[in-house]
Design a protein around this motif. Structure first.
Motif, PDB file in Angstrom:
ATOM      1  N   GLY C  39     -25.813  28.577  11.329  1.00  0.00           N
ATOM      2  CA  GLY C  39     -25.483  28.381  12.735  1.00  0.00           C
ATOM      3  C   GLY C  39     -26.209  27.210  13.353  1.00  0.00           C
ATOM      4  O   GLY C  39     -26.285  27.100  14.574  1.00  0.00           O
ATOM      5  N   LYS C  42     -24.169  22.383  11.052  1.00  0.00           N
ATOM      6  CA  LYS C  42     -23.699  21.544   9.954  1.00  0.00           C
ATOM      7  C   LYS C  42     -22.171  21.419   9.968  1.00  0.00           C
ATOM      8  O   LYS C  42     -21.630  20.312   9.920  1.00  0.00           O
ATOM      9  N   SER C  43     -21.513  22.571  10.040  1.00  0.00           N
ATOM     10  CA  SER C  43     -20.053  22.513  10.037  1.00  0.00           C
ATOM     11  C   SER C  43     -19.543  21.794  11.267  1.00  0.00           C
ATOM     12  O   SER C  43     -18.560  21.050  11.202  1.00  0.00           O
ATOM     13  N   THR C  44     -20.211  22.012  12.383  1.00  0.00           N
ATOM     14  CA  THR C  44     -19.783  21.342  13.610  1.00  0.00           C
ATOM     15  C   THR C  44     -19.849  19.834  13.450  1.00  0.00           C
ATOM     16  O   THR C  44     -18.933  19.111  13.852  1.00  0.00           O
ATOM     17  N   HIS C 200     -26.541  24.980   1.091  1.00  0.00           N
ATOM     18  CA  HIS C 200     -27.762  25.777   1.217  1.00  0.00           C
ATOM     19  C   HIS C 200     -28.505  25.824  -0.102  1.00  0.00           C
ATOM     20  O   HIS C 200     -29.428  26.590  -0.260  1.00  0.00           O
TER      21      HIS C 200
ATOM     22  N   ARG D 138     -21.537  37.933  20.859  1.00  0.00           N
ATOM     23  CA  ARG D 138     -20.666  36.825  20.460  1.00  0.00           C
ATOM     24  C   ARG D 138     -19.339  37.360  19.949  1.00  0.00           C
ATOM     25  O   ARG D 138     -19.190  38.538  19.648  1.00  0.00           O
ATOM     26  N   SER D 144     -20.562  31.095  12.784  1.00  0.00           N
ATOM     27  CA  SER D 144     -20.623  30.204  11.626  1.00  0.00           C
ATOM     28  C   SER D 144     -20.491  31.045  10.362  1.00  0.00           C
ATOM     29  O   SER D 144     -20.593  32.262  10.393  1.00  0.00           O
ATOM     30  N   GLY D 146     -22.300  31.688   7.686  1.00  0.00           N
ATOM     31  CA  GLY D 146     -23.377  32.589   7.300  1.00  0.00           C
ATOM     32  C   GLY D 146     -23.528  33.748   8.275  1.00  0.00           C
ATOM     33  O   GLY D 146     -23.818  34.878   7.878  1.00  0.00           O
ATOM     34  N   GLU D 147     -23.330  33.464   9.551  1.00  0.00           N
ATOM     35  CA  GLU D 147     -23.439  34.532  10.543  1.00  0.00           C
ATOM     36  C   GLU D 147     -22.383  35.608  10.318  1.00  0.00           C
ATOM     37  O   GLU D 147     -22.647  36.808  10.439  1.00  0.00           O
TER      38      GLU D 147
HETATM   39  N1  LIG Z   1     -15.291  28.248  17.053  1.00  0.00           N
HETATM   40  C1  LIG Z   1     -16.481  28.463  17.601  1.00  0.00           C
HETATM   41  N2  LIG Z   1     -16.597  28.886  18.878  1.00  0.00           N
HETATM   42  C2  LIG Z   1     -17.783  29.105  19.438  1.00  0.00           C
HETATM   43  N3  LIG Z   1     -18.948  28.933  18.807  1.00  0.00           N
HETATM   44  C3  LIG Z   1     -18.921  28.507  17.521  1.00  0.00           C
HETATM   45  C4  LIG Z   1     -17.695  28.256  16.858  1.00  0.00           C
HETATM   46  N4  LIG Z   1     -17.973  27.856  15.595  1.00  0.00           N
HETATM   47  C5  LIG Z   1     -19.321  27.854  15.495  1.00  0.00           C
HETATM   48  N5  LIG Z   1     -19.900  28.251  16.638  1.00  0.00           N
HETATM   49  C6  LIG Z   1     -21.341  28.357  16.905  1.00  0.00           C
HETATM   50  O1  LIG Z   1     -21.880  27.046  16.880  1.00  0.00           O
HETATM   51  C7  LIG Z   1     -23.109  27.028  16.183  1.00  0.00           C
HETATM   52  C8  LIG Z   1     -23.046  26.053  15.015  1.00  0.00           C
HETATM   53  O2  LIG Z   1     -22.110  26.554  14.074  1.00  0.00           O
HETATM   54  P1  LIG Z   1     -21.793  25.836  12.688  1.00  0.00           P
HETATM   55  O3  LIG Z   1     -20.583  26.484  12.136  1.00  0.00           O
HETATM   56  O4  LIG Z   1     -21.773  24.391  12.875  1.00  0.00           O
HETATM   57  O5  LIG Z   1     -23.074  26.277  11.839  1.00  0.00           O
HETATM   58  P2  LIG Z   1     -23.427  25.912  10.334  1.00  0.00           P
HETATM   59  O6  LIG Z   1     -24.633  25.070  10.360  1.00  0.00           O
HETATM   60  O7  LIG Z   1     -22.249  25.372   9.628  1.00  0.00           O
HETATM   61  O8  LIG Z   1     -23.817  27.347   9.773  1.00  0.00           O
HETATM   62  P3  LIG Z   1     -23.512  27.994   8.334  1.00  0.00           P
HETATM   63  O9  LIG Z   1     -24.574  27.507   7.419  1.00  0.00           O
HETATM   64  O10 LIG Z   1     -23.646  29.456   8.574  1.00  0.00           O
HETATM   65  O11 LIG Z   1     -22.153  27.588   7.928  1.00  0.00           O
HETATM   66  C9  LIG Z   1     -23.391  28.464  15.776  1.00  0.00           C
HETATM   67  O12 LIG Z   1     -24.256  29.016  16.713  1.00  0.00           O
HETATM   68  C10 LIG Z   1     -22.049  29.141  15.836  1.00  0.00           C
HETATM   69  O13 LIG Z   1     -22.169  30.485  16.197  1.00  0.00           O
END
Ligand SMILES: Nc1ncnc2c1ncn2[C@@H]1O[C@H](COP(=O)(O)OP(=O)(O)OP(=O)(O)O)[C@@H](O)[C@H]1O
Ligand SMILES: Nc1ncnc2c1ncn2[C@@H]1O[C@H](COP(=O)(O)OP(=O)(O)OP(=O)(O)O)[C@@H](O)[C@H]1O
Ligand SMILES: [Mg+2]
Ligand SMILES: [Mg+2]
Lengths: 327, 274, 243, 243
Positions: C39, C42-44, C200, D138, D144, D146-147
């Motif tokens: 969270g 990264k994906s964002t 990871h 949420r 995300s 992992g969550e």
């Molecule tokens: N579609 C969405 N709407 C609202 N919040 C989101 C959405 N997608 C992700 N988030 C939130 O934005 C934050 C960043 O999410 P992101 O998916 O980029 O994490 P990540 O680094 O890829 O994590 P992971 O390693 O679990 O994949 C997190 O707090 C997540 O809950």
């Protein structure tokens, strides 16, 4: 709710399909405007179409142990806007008809009118009214109920008109054999009592969920532009459609108001039909003895021979192994 | 590898076995498994599309579509057995050109759909006497056979190409294309979700409808999120609203030749009868 | 000149932050690993780089063009962007939409208008590179989790993009397959591609990644180190071992 | 007595094999790791054990009941089975369907007809155990990767099933979170639960797994070893390091 092929006369089908063309055109234009505002509407159209397909496939339990399914017209109108819903539902119906054999191909126009136009628009109008009066949920519930029932009513009328519009010279109906007095109540009863409530419950619950989780993803109405023009066009069409329906049918049957009573009472096709254009093959006789009444004997022989050859050919072909290589 | 951390003890309810809950009402959630069955069936059909005939006699897609419409129109408008008979022969001729395996497949599917039609679609005619049933049964099955033949010999891409050739608006064609793709994906998703739901439905719910609301509401919202991703994924791979596919260069005389019998019959019907 | 530049970029979801105040420059030919807690964003970031979303604040420039809502609204430009940038999603399910694996991989090249022979060639090559040749006639959504990952990579590779964005591509693969994929990615990078990959699995990516961007739980970049710098920094190494 | 028994079970997908001729006995309280190449049948086995599908051939017995189509057709029996068995899917996306995380976790206990206080208790506990307390309000599908995994585990734990089937639950988690989860699973096992987990991460699961089932590419079980046996078998260890 789907009207299959063979229930509506080709003329009715044609009229309704032609009547749909301007509606689709307007819908496409409207959606293009919507697309400029939100690019994601385009994939959403396709998704809404497949969602509608799944909704129509999904069996919902109803008290008493049987199941029913919702159509989702009103729901889609509220989620993605009425014009987009019109297009999406049209596509769903096309998919069902062309690829899955569900609902008629010829009756496509009629089905589209009932389910892709009347249902979403009636439902959406009620929803908007409800919104105006600060009770969108009530508006939605009423809309879902009214939407499906209006659609059923129109379907009933389309079916019920058939004995009047298309019948043989002697008055036997050529397509749907039931008059308005049977078709309309039958369609309405099922929808007023069961399907309407199912639709309402389904629509409300999905709406509630979406509103709770992501209220922003509901369709936001565009700033008001010249709505009158479209409304006028649609109203005009609504008036014209039944006229065209009647007018274009004269070639198939001579309809006299005096015959109405007689026609509706007439449930049996057997005695007179088929008085088709190829001069009467009495098909009851076809099965009672081998002579084919009302036909030159030679033609009958030729047809029979051809048929026999065909059946053998198909049999042989069907039992053959594939010889050609698959690439 | 795992450091023997001083972990918090588990809550007690997790350490004792559940008291099994006995449910009294039966069959309240049967609809879930019934829907799973339908969905599996749908997915299977989507996964193994009808084997499409290698085009030994390629027609342009738009003519194919037109032909289907005309034939169905003919079948719907005629009211005599002779005409139906002729049309059946016409179809039979086409069927003869099918490879045996596909013919068998055709017949299986056609018989099945006829049975369904007779059971579901035609009962209202039963009241009108057996002859009507037979007549309309023949008509309907002939229509179904033609539609089935079309489905068997036409790929989805061809339907799209045909619609395009008839100047169907791009928005509609694209919607159709995306809907078809999404049907698979959402169907699979819905199936797996109902399965997951099933696993956690440890007792009959009092509110099956609320569940269904959640199921479809969720499906809508997720698909909304997926829509952007999938669409981008498609665009990323060059998709711009139409499928680039080498269009078969069917010569026109073939098209007209294949259209001619239908047109002749049409003419006969319109002008010959009176 | 830098291939892509982010300048104080933030991204806000309706209820949470996705990225906070991110500034970053990437040159062509780099191999970057994104790491960080769940969270952390990264994906964002990858979604932003691929043009799926646009920044709430700040600017993103790719090869000299500012990628913003106006740019993305233009279909032609969007398509150009998408041809440059290929992305493998974290949830590969959303990415596979064709009836067979072969068609899935052929889809991109076909859309590009390549001749049939070249398309077939690419399909064969990409399936071979990802060790999925035997999946050729299978239905994509009926594959196992790891098989989907490999096919998704193949379908993106078939487009030959300059920039590869990979969101946890190793997840669900066997260790051997992970190593194969990393070797492939390294080859691609040597051939001039830019690779940005979230993972990871520090142990695996340690040897191939040339630059590591480490996010913290506040959606910010906490550290931006090269492989050489990392090699000498044992505390950071220990930290990465837990991400 | 054995908790579950599979006797020469095969499972065929329409186009491929899923499982071939599998015989297996599991006792209550075991911690089993499933390992094997991609597409070898791990997920298929877990789906079978959870009663989502039934074997094409062979028999499956759980706690003395034969789990077959007839058994599953009975809604009451199926519900009892589901009370006993909890499953975390490989793609957790499909598993989360409630409007908030708290409701997601509460869903199961509510079905059990527990009083409101007990339900709240379970929700709080499960979120704490999976370190997801701050995700409480949420929306599940907006989390995300992992969550989502953590919430999915919490929602299954809330049912307190005797048997936990986990399909690659560590995927997409940070290493630290993976270790937390494994510690939690170990605690659960010590409390008497039976755990069957698919994973590709031998390094992580090595120390917690007590028995390893190793599939081969032909969808058969190639080896079935205990932790003690594995400790002495270095060739097998080396093989597992690649799976
Ligand atoms: N579609 C969405 N709407 C609202 N919040 C989101 C959405 N997608 C992700 N988030 C939130 O934005 C934050 C960043 O999410 P992101 O998916 O980029 O994490 P990540 O680094 O890829 O994590 P992971 O390693 O679990 O994949 C997190 O707090 C997540 O809950
Ligand atoms: N729905 C399905 N339809 C048809 N075949 C399937 C389906 N799901 C899986 N398969 C096939 O069955 C075999 C076993 O798949 P399974 O998902 O059990 O593998 P797995 O061991 O879980 O692999 P992974 O480690 O990649 O998750 C594979 O060959 C796979 O392609
Ligand atoms: Mg991620
Ligand atoms: Mg698996």
């Amino acid at each position: 709710m789907h009207i299959p092929d063979n229930y509506l006369s080709p003329a009715t089908c044609g009229t309704l399909a032609v009547a749909m063309v301007p509606i689709w055109t307007v819908a496409v234009l409207k959606v293009k405007v919507q697309l400029k505002r939100q690019r994601e509407t385009l994939p959403m159209l396709g998704i809404a179409a497949s969602l509608a397909f799944l909704i129509m496939m999904f069996n919902l339990p109803i008290p008493g142990g049987t199941t029913a399914h919702a159509v989702g017209g009103t729901l889609l109108a509220v989620l993605i806007g009425p014009w987009a819903a019109c297009l999406a539902l049209t596509v769903t119906l096309a998919l069902q008809a062309l690829l899955f054999g569900d609902g008629g191909i010829l009756a496509f126009g009629a089905n589209a009118l009932n389910m892709a136009v009347i249902m979403p628009f009636v439902g959406y109008a009620c929803y908007r009214l409800g919104q105006k009066w600060r009770h969108p949920k009530i508006g939605l519930a009423v809309g879902a109920y009214l939407g499906i029932n209006t659609a059923a009513l129109v379907a009933g009328i389309e079916l019920g008109l058939q004995p009047l519009l298309a019948h043989t010279a002697s008055g036997a109906p050529l397509y749907c054999p039931y008059g308005l007095n049977i078709a309309v109540p039958a369609m309405l009863a099922a929808h007023l009592l069961v399907a309407g409530w199912v639709e309402m419950g389904f629509t409300l619950l999905v709406y509630q969920f979406v509103q709770k989780v992501a209220p922003t993803s509901l369709y936001q109405t565009a700033p008001r532009t010249s709505q009158r023009r479209w409304l006028g066009l649609l109203l005009g069409l609504a008036i014209l459609t039944p006229l065209g329906l009647l007018a274009s049918n004269t070639a198939w049957g001579e309809w006299g108001p005096s015959e109405l009573k007689h026609l509706l009472a007439q449930q049996h096709l057997t005695a007179q039909v088929p008085q088709g254009m190829a001069h009467g093959l009495h098909f009851q006789a076809l099965f009672s003895d081998y002579a084919i009444a009302g036909l030159p004997v030679s033609v009958g022989y030729i047809l029979s021979a051809l048929t026999a050859i065909m059946i053998f050919g198909l049999l042989i072909r069907g039992l053959q192994h594939d010889t050609q290589l698959k690439n | 590898m795992i450091p023997n951390l001083k972990t918090k003890p588990l809550p007690t309810w997790l350490t004792v076995p559940n008291h099994p809950v006995k449910s009294k009402r039966r069959a309240s959630m049967q609809f879930l498994s019934r829907n799973q069955h339908h969905l599996r069936h749908l997915l299977q059909r989507l996964a193994q599309p009808a084997p499409v005939q290698p085009s030994s006699w390629p027609l342009s897609p738009q003519i194919n579509l037109l032909r289907l419409g005309l034939v169905l129109l003919l079948i719907a408008s005629v009211h005599s057995f002779v005409w139906l008979w002729g049309l059946a022969l016409l179809l039979g001729l086409q069927l003869l050109l099918l490879p045996p395996r596909q013919l068998r497949y055709f017949i299986r599917r056609w018989l099945l759909s006829c049975c369904i039609a007779v059971i579901i679609v035609l009962p209202s005619y039963w009241l009108a006497g057996p002859a009507t049933v037979v007549f309309f049964g023949v008509k309907t099955s002939l229509m179904l056979a033609n539609a089935q033949y079309f489905r068997l010999t036409t790929t989805f891409q061809d339907v799209l190409a045909g619609l395009k050739a008839w100047h169907c608006p791009n928005v509609l064609i694209m919607t159709l294309a995306i809907a078809m793709i999404y049907l698979r994906m959402l169907g699979q998703h819905l199936l797996l979700t109902t399965e997951a739901l099933d696993l956690r439905l440890v007792a009959p719910t009092r509110h099956p409808y609320r569940l269904i609301g959640a199921l479809f509401g969720n499906l809508y919202l997720k698909s909304y999120a997926y829509a952007l991703e999938l669409y981008a994924a498609m665009e990323a791979r060059g998709f711009n609203g139409h499928y680039a596919k080498p269009v078969g260069t069917a010569s026109h005389w073939r098209d007209y030749l294949s259209l001619s019998p239908v047109l002749i019959l049409m003419g006969l019907l319109l002008f010959g009868g009176h | 000149m830098a291939l892509l530049t982010l300048n104080t970029v933030s991204y806000d979801y309706p209820t949470t932050h996705g990225l906070v105040d991110l500034t970053l420059t990437v040159d062509a030919g780099e191999f970057i690993c994104l790491m960080g807690p769940n969270g952390s964003g990264k994906s964002t970031l990858l979604r932003l780089l691929s043009g799926l979303t646009t920044a709430s604040h700040g600017t993103y420039q790719l090869a000299g063009h500012a990628i913003n809502a106006a740019y993305l609204a233009d279909a032609v430009k969007r398509q150009q962007l998408h041809q440059q940038v290929g992305m493998v999603f974290q949830n590969t399910d959303v990415q596979l939409f064709n009836p067979t694996v072969a068609e899935e991989v052929a889809f991109g090249p076909q859309q590009l208008g390549l001749p049939a022979a070249a398309v077939t060639q690419r399909v064969t090559d990409c399936l071979a590179l990802t060790h999925s040749t035997e999946l050729r006639d299978r239905v994509p959504y009926q594959l196992s989790g790891g098989e989907k990952k490999r096919v998704a990579l193949a379908s993106v590779l078939a487009l030959n993009p300059d920039i590869l964005l990979l969101d946890e591509p190793l997840n669900g693969l066997t260790i051997a397959a992970q190593q194969d994929m990393l070797v492939l990615l390294q080859q691609l990078q040597r051939a001039g591609k830019t690779i940005i990959m979230a993972s990871h699995n520090f142990q695996q990516v340690q040897s191939v990644g040339q630059r590591f961007l480490i996010f913290n739980a506040d959606h910010q970049i906490e550290a931006d180190v090269t492989q050489a710098e990392l090699a000498t920094d044992t505390t950071l190494q220990a930290q990465l071992m837990t991400l």
